[in-house]
Design an enzyme around this catalytic site. Structure first.
Site, mmCIF file in Angstrom:
data_model
loop_
_atom_site.group_PDB
_atom_site.id
_atom_site.type_symbol
_atom_site.label_atom_id
_atom_site.label_comp_id
_atom_site.label_asym_id
_atom_site.label_seq_id
_atom_site.Cartn_x
_atom_site.Cartn_y
_atom_site.Cartn_z
ATOM 1 N N ARG A 108 0.895 -1.261 0.166
ATOM 2 C CA ARG A 108 -0.012 -0.067 0.139
ATOM 3 C C ARG A 108 0.827 1.427 0.034
ATOM 4 O O ARG A 108 1.969 1.197 0.564
ATOM 5 C CB ARG A 108 -0.827 -0.092 1.418
ATOM 6 C CG ARG A 108 -1.891 1.147 1.370
ATOM 7 C CD ARG A 108 -2.914 0.850 0.605
ATOM 8 N NE ARG A 108 -4.102 1.537 0.963
ATOM 9 C CZ ARG A 108 -5.134 2.058 -0.004
ATOM 10 N NH1 ARG A 108 -5.138 1.457 -1.428
ATOM 11 N NH2 ARG A 108 -6.100 2.524 0.513
ATOM 12 N N THR A 381 -9.275 0.533 -10.176
ATOM 13 C CA THR A 381 -8.539 -0.194 -9.436
ATOM 14 C C THR A 381 -8.626 -1.584 -10.162
ATOM 15 O O THR A 381 -9.572 -1.771 -11.160
ATOM 16 C CB THR A 381 -9.215 -0.707 -8.193
ATOM 17 O OG1 THR A 381 -9.087 0.543 -7.274
ATOM 18 C CG2 THR A 381 -8.738 -1.876 -7.013
ATOM 19 N N THR A 399 -4.133 -0.833 -7.342
ATOM 20 C CA THR A 399 -4.745 0.420 -7.696
ATOM 21 C C THR A 399 -3.941 1.550 -7.794
ATOM 22 O O THR A 399 -2.759 1.738 -7.378
ATOM 23 C CB THR A 399 -5.785 0.694 -6.671
ATOM 24 O OG1 THR A 399 -6.806 1.638 -6.819
ATOM 25 C CG2 THR A 399 -5.261 1.010 -5.416
ATOM 26 N N GLY A 473 -13.860 0.528 -5.196
ATOM 27 C CA GLY A 473 -13.984 1.236 -4.041
ATOM 28 C C GLY A 473 -14.676 0.609 -2.886
ATOM 29 O O GLY A 473 -14.412 -0.615 -2.574
#
Ligand code: DON
Length: 582
Positions: A108, A381, A399, A473
């Site tokens: 991330r 994404t 993403t 999302g």
């Protein structure tokens, strides 16, 4: 009229999925008394045919599912840059057959040192949407390149020069532009046009891109090559890093070389829980996905959903969703910075308490829990799923956040930078682009990872395993939920693609339905219980799943028919190929 439309849509989906179109998955059909030990072949499902093929190319070179994941991920970065890429991040959920270990690779993005809550507010103290969603201010330090390097080092069998080769080749030679990509380009163009390096890629020679044009990304090919040759240093040090620092600086933001070089992938213990006879292995924080999914499924264990009429089934699912998304808002964030009551939230006792608060025939207004405003739409994404012949699994969701991320291609590097900062609760209680909000647990601060909804998931039963995940999302979690409920009812990975989706995320207090997902009678019954149902044409939720039925030793691969470029393919080891979905 409405019913006719539903029938037409469902039949179209089924045809697309190969459910009506017969014989897509009859690989090595055999019914055995003992579940098979090894898969009959490999299955890969991703959002683009070229990426799925890249995965098989690497398996054919002797790679395992993890090498194939590097190939699929990097090829998606090239052929679907609207959704993910080297300027973004992602989560890779892995299962190693040799020792039965599951782990999530957390690649991330992290907030740069310059990111403070005040930075994202305008003079009136409101959220500055431009900073949150566009350009360098909206970007976190990218994690995906480090994730690919980590995957190769610790789990792969082939060097990066081999597993990145398909992506490098396609970036250099080009691929044909397709409708979905260009539709999203049109939506995002206003921001993308700010950046000369973005225009150089997307409007070569000042020409508008058209379907079928060959998109060449030479700088991106070069960046991928440096990553292949030098690993982590090829991206986080040297010329790629210098270009990145210069590009964000030119857009008014300062990142330091040290914070770029200091990026670290984290290995995280997945969230694991039992849902009826299934073991669910799924994404832990900084994704909210696993915790929210566990809360919902544990609440739903209290009813035999198959025996309920449709309005009541939806009522209970929605009430469980409302409560779990409410907890997401209050409690979840980066596990390296906040303490979360995960054990409590995912416990059976807590679920029993939530269940007891659900009335049999009446919606609970979200106002009875603390509140927010309606969402703005925006999306991108990508998720892919792999099972290899050895029984390794990968579920990966990656993403750049909204379509084309920040809109900024890094000059000289050729990739789009993410706009993931919008996933923080930049202003407490103000919804982000997906309408979800948060407070302290997901507050922005240097070095923090922003809360995600990306939910790569394994569903492991006595005789079947499935790898699931989605893009969309905040709606990712409920798309995975509906997939799990479908598999539980006996559907396979291609069949769950045709499930019509509905979603509730606590705020706004509405059931969002895929257009025509629910019948007029069901909507009427739900309205009588106090619900507002809104068709949501903006939601593009896409799933790509694979499964292995060990009893019949059959594999399936499902690619969402809402995405015509996707490909779910099963190749059996005897070299006979069956295409489940294209
Ligand atoms: O991490 C998240 O939850 C979001 N950045 C994911 C964005 C997304 O799925 C957009 N797709 N349609």
């Amino acid at each position: 009229m409405r019913i006719r439309l539903v029938i037409v849509f469902v039949v179209a989906l089924l045809l697309n999925c190969g459910v009506v179109n017969a014989a897509p998955v009859a690989n090595a059909q055999r019914r055995a008394s003992v579940p098979a030990e090894h898969p009959p072949g490999a299955a890969i499902a991703s959002a683009h045919q070229l990426a799925t093929e890249a995965g098989f190319e690497i398996l054919a070179k002797g790679g395992n599912a993890f090498d194939a994941a590097i190939a699929v991920s990097s090829t998606l970065a090239v052929v679907e840059p609207v959704s993910s890429g080297l300027g973004g991040g992602g989560f890779f959920l892995l299962h190693e057959a040799k020792n039965g270990r599951d782990v999530m690779i957390d690649a991330r993005e992290i907030a740069p040192a310059s990111a403070t809550p005040a930075f994202y507010l305008d003079a009136k103290g409101e959220l500055d949407l431009d900073k949150a969603e566009n350009g360098a201010a909206s970007a976190g330090i990218p994690g995906l390149p480090a994730g690919l390097v980590h995957l190769q080092k610790k789990y792969g069998r082939l060097p990066l020069s081999v597993s990145l080769a398909p992506a490098i080749r396609i970036a250099r030679e080009g691929f044909p532009l397709y409708k979905r990509l260009l539709g999203q380009f049109a939506d995002r163009r206003r921001v993308m046009d700010r950046y000369p390096a973005t225009r150089a890629v997307w409007e070569p020679n000042g020409q508008d891109p058209k379907v079928g044009d060959n998109l060449v990304q030479k700088d991106l090919a070069h960046t991928l090559e440096l990553l292949a040759q030098k690993g982590f240093d090829g991206y986080y040090h040297g010329e790629v890093a210098q270009h990145l620092l210069a590009a964000v600086k030119a857009d008014g933001v300062n990142w330091t070389a040290a914070e770029l070089a200091g990026y670290q992938v984290k290995e995280r213990e997945p969230i694991r829980f039992k849902y009826r006879d299934w073991d669910i292995v799924t994404a832990p924080p900084p994704s909210s996905g696993g915790v929210v999914l566990a809360e919902i499924l544990k609440v739903l264990e209290g009813w035999d959903l198959a025996k309920l009429d449709e309005p009541h089934r939806i009522h209970f699912v929605v009430e469980a969703e409302r409560r779990a998304y409410h907890d997401r808002t209050l409690y979840l964030g980066d596990p390296d910075f906040v303490t979360m009551p995960i054990r409590r939230l995912t416990s059976a006792d807590y679920a029993a308490g939530l269940r007891a608060s659900i009335l049999p025939d009446k919606a609970t207004p979200s106002d009875m829990l603390p509140g927010i405003k309606p969402p703005i739409e925006g999306d991108n994404t990508t998720h892919f799923s792999i099972i290899d012949t050895e029984g390794n699994f990968v579920g990966a969701t990656q993403t750049v956040n909204l379509s084309f991320g920040s809109g900024m291609v890094v000059a000289g590097d050729g990739f789009l930078l993410n706009d993931e900062m919008d996933d923080f609760a930049l202003r407490p209680g103000t919804p982000n682009a997906f309408g979800v909000m948060g407070y302290d647990a997901n507050a922005v601060a240097p070095g923090r990872r922003m809360l995600s909804s990306m939910t790569p998931t394994f569903m492991i039963g006595k005789d079947r395993v499935a790898v699931l995940g989605a893009k969309g999302g905040s709606r990712i979690i409920t798309a995975v939920l509906l997939g799990i409920l479908g598999i539980e009812q006996g559907m396979d990975s291609s069949q769950i693609m045709s499930i019509q989706r509905y979603h509730h995320q606590y705020r706004p207090d509405v059931i969002m339905e895929e257009p025509n997902a629910l019948s007029a009678e069901t909507i009427k019954a739900l309205e009588a219980m106090g619900y507002t149902v809104t068709p949501n044409t903006d939601i593009l939720v896409l799933t790509h799943s694979v499964d292995w039925d060990r009893r019949n030793n059959v594999m399936h691969a499902g690619s969402d028919p809402r995405n015509p470029t996707g490909a779910g393919i099963v190749r059996v080891t005897t070299a006979r190929e069956t295409k489940a979905v294209r």
